[in-house]
Design an enzyme around this catalytic site. Structure first.
Site, PDB file in Angstrom:
ATOM      1  NE  ARG A 327      61.851 -22.729 -49.200  1.00 51.53           N
ATOM      2  CZ  ARG A 327      61.562 -23.277 -48.040  1.00 51.53           C
ATOM      3  NH1 ARG A 327      60.545 -24.102 -47.929  1.00 51.53           N
ATOM      4  NH2 ARG A 327      62.279 -23.009 -46.986  1.00 51.53           N
ATOM      5  CB  CYS A 358      65.844 -40.022 -63.429  1.00 55.99           C
ATOM      6  SG  CYS A 358      65.547 -41.727 -63.683  1.00 55.99           S
TER       7      CYS A 358
HETATM    8  N1  LLP Z   1      67.831  -9.448 -46.797  1.00 55.62           N
HETATM    9  C1  LLP Z   1      68.932 -10.144 -47.168  1.00 55.62           C
HETATM   10  C2  LLP Z   1      70.217  -9.477 -47.178  1.00 55.62           C
HETATM   11  C3  LLP Z   1      68.805 -11.506 -47.530  1.00 55.62           C
HETATM   12  O1  LLP Z   1      69.883 -12.184 -47.872  1.00 55.62           O
HETATM   13  C4  LLP Z   1      67.530 -12.120 -47.509  1.00 55.62           C
HETATM   14  C5  LLP Z   1      67.342 -13.519 -47.892  1.00 55.62           C
HETATM   15  C6  LLP Z   1      66.425 -11.343 -47.122  1.00 55.62           C
HETATM   16  C7  LLP Z   1      66.614 -10.013 -46.764  1.00 55.62           C
HETATM   17  C8  LLP Z   1      65.038 -11.908 -47.058  1.00 55.62           C
HETATM   18  O2  LLP Z   1      64.946 -12.943 -46.131  1.00 55.62           O
HETATM   19  P1  LLP Z   1      63.517 -13.542 -45.750  1.00 55.62           P
HETATM   20  O3  LLP Z   1      62.717 -12.446 -45.080  1.00 55.62           O
HETATM   21  O4  LLP Z   1      62.866 -14.011 -46.990  1.00 55.62           O
HETATM   22  O5  LLP Z   1      63.821 -14.651 -44.818  1.00 55.62           O
HETATM   23  N2  LLP Z   1      65.986 -19.868 -50.697  1.00 55.62           N
HETATM   24  C9  LLP Z   1      65.894 -19.997 -49.253  1.00 55.62           C
HETATM   25  C10 LLP Z   1      65.929 -18.661 -48.554  1.00 55.62           C
HETATM   26  C11 LLP Z   1      67.121 -17.803 -48.910  1.00 55.62           C
HETATM   27  C12 LLP Z   1      67.161 -16.481 -48.217  1.00 55.62           C
HETATM   28  C13 LLP Z   1      68.219 -15.606 -48.801  1.00 55.62           C
HETATM   29  N3  LLP Z   1      68.300 -14.283 -48.264  1.00 55.62           N
HETATM   30  C14 LLP Z   1      64.638 -20.797 -48.895  1.00 55.62           C
HETATM   31  O6  LLP Z   1      63.909 -21.211 -49.798  1.00 55.62           O
HETATM   32  O7  LLP Z   1      64.389 -21.060 -47.727  1.00 55.62           O
END
Ligand code: LLP
Length: 434
Positions: A327, A358
């Site tokens: 992240r 690296c």
């Molecule tokens: N529903 C859909 C359609 C989504 O695309 C996502 C997350 C969620 C629910 C859940 O979202 P949350 O409640 O976790 O915010 N890798 C990134 C975050 C990517 C989120 C992708 N979609 C990070 O580390 O911040």
């Protein structure tokens, strides 16, 4: 609130000294708190208590089998985005009958698996996808329940890489053409219109964009109810968590220092604002949070390899890297870093915290003020329960970290560190090189 705190000078997860875990399983290691996850689910459910609510945990945030089993025991369904995720839920001994299948690129094989496994509904992102689901359902002789994802064109005011509800994002169907898409869907013989879906982004820290999106889409849902037999409205995930003051935010009193207007988003304020807007629809409400349920329920432990004191600059080199917790490198995101052994007699230092890889991007923190720690000591990266392990890779031929689950004073290794042999297991040298 969460269950990571100092007992005396030692950082604990629930009743377990994290140094004991680091000693037993090495580092880097992810440690999750079952009690925190349970509390998060309970709090969110309570905040929308008046509604017929179904939480579908967005398992992309953390898909460890042990956590999936815990969520199933807590009565949540899952927000699934791949055939692999469906198979993971089944492997965890749960089922997908209260789960939804989302994602912009569902393949025929994934649609088939979702139908055969009996998912509650498909969250459809485009007209061609609707045609494909109808086709696969027809081939299997079944009818597929669907909701179309509406893109409400709302700015979620979050990081550009995780905002999804603007019209220039790849997600969903604009509201202006959604009614026509529903009418077309209803005419397809193997499709059953079951609901409406929206999701505007991730790590939202204020209620404003949620309110704006729900206020925009509710009239559409209400109008659609007159012509289509809807069962549910899904308002997605996206509830943000505290990163900057993560450790302190575990305490109940922490929230009291804020005025009502300044208080970071809580499940209580989320429910208090959205509940009354959703109630009049009389529909089942689906929520698909990922980060909120697991983010503050996990830390990543990492050992200090070197404290490199440069000219006017310190570098704390730790044994975790961008492949273990991506992240910061990907989103410039902040994770609080705290020592497992607190010692107020030691001076503070200002340092970059970096991994061994690296590239300059392999940096967890710049000019961070920390208690001075030295070689062999272990630090915890807070709020690492969401999008930590699931985004880990083998870059630099580094095995992915171990994972441990804690409940009260009990803990267990739920996933050993990945070995070198596991990393190369599927590889071979072609005959023309032998
Ligand atoms: N529903 C859909 C359609 C989504 O695309 C996502 C997350 C969620 C629910 C859940 O979202 P949350 O409640 O976790 O915010 N890798 C990134 C975050 C990517 C989120 C992708 N979609 C990070 O580390 O911040």
């Amino acid at each position: 609130m969460h269950h990571f705190s100092y007992h005396g000078s030692k950082l604990h997860c629930e009743d377990v000294d994290l140094n004991e875990i680091a000693g037993l399983y090495g580092s880097p290691t992810y440690v999750y708190s079952a009690g925190t996850i349970t509390d998060n689910v309970t709090r969110l459910q309570a905040s929308l208590a008046g509604l017929d609510l179904q939480i579908c945990y967005a398992m992309k945030a953390n898909s460890s089998l042990a956590l999936l089993r815990l969520f199933a025991q807590l009565g949540t369904g899952f927000d699934l985005v791949s055939g692999g995720e469906i198979r993971r839920v089944l492997a965890a001994g749960a089922d997908v009958r209260s789960s939804v299948f989302a994602g912009v690129g569902k393949t025929e094989a994934e649609i088939e698996l979702a139908l055969q496994s009996g998912v509650f509904s498909f969250h459809v992102e485009s007209e061609p996808e609707l045609i494909r689901i109808n086709h696969v359902a027809g081939r299997l002789g079944v009818v597929a329940p669907i909701a179309i994802r509406i893109n409400p064109d709302v700015d979620a005011k979050t990081h550009a890489k995780i905002t999804t509800g603007k019209s220039d994002n790849k997600f969903g169907i604009p509201m202006s053409v959604a009614a026509a898409a529903y009418d077309a869907a209803a005419k397809l013989p193997h499709i059953r219109v079951a609901g409406v879906q929206m999701h505007i982004g991730s790590q939202l820290t204020s209620i404003g964009p949620f309110r704006e999106a729900v206020e925009k889409v509710v009239p559409f849902v209400a109008a659609l109810q007159k012509t289509h037999d809807l069962a549910y409205f899904s308002i997605g995930g996206g509830i943000g968590i505290i990163y900057e003051d993560a450790l302190a935010s575990g305490a109940e009193q922490w929230w009291e220092k804020f005025s009502d207007e300044d208080r970071p988003l809580t499940p209580e304020s989320y429910g208090a604002v959205l509940g009354p807007l959703l109630q009049p629809l009389g529909l089942k409400i689906l929520l698909e949070p990922g980060r909120f349920l697991v983010g503050n329920a996990g830390v990543m432990l990492s050992r200090v390899e070197y404290l490199k004191r440069g000219a006017g600059k310190n570098f704390l080199v730790v044994d975790a890297a961008m492949n273990d917790l991506a992240r910061p490198a990907m989103y410039d995101s902040y994770h609080e870093i705290v020592p497992l052994e607190r010692d107020s007699s030691r001076p503070a230092m200002v340092t970059d915290v970096v991994g061994p890889i690296c590239e300059t991007g392999d940096c967890f923190a710049k000019n961070r003020k920390l208690q001075t720690v030295g070689e062999g000591e272990v630090v915890a990266f807070m709020s690492a329960g969401a999008y930590g392990y699931t985004m880990a890779s083998n870059y630099n031929t580094r095995g992915r970290p171990a994972e441990v689950l804690v409940k009260g004073s009990a803990f267990e290794l739920i996933h050993p560190r990945e070995s070198f042999e596991q990393q190369i297991a599927g590889e071979s040298i072609p005959a023309f090189l032998t």
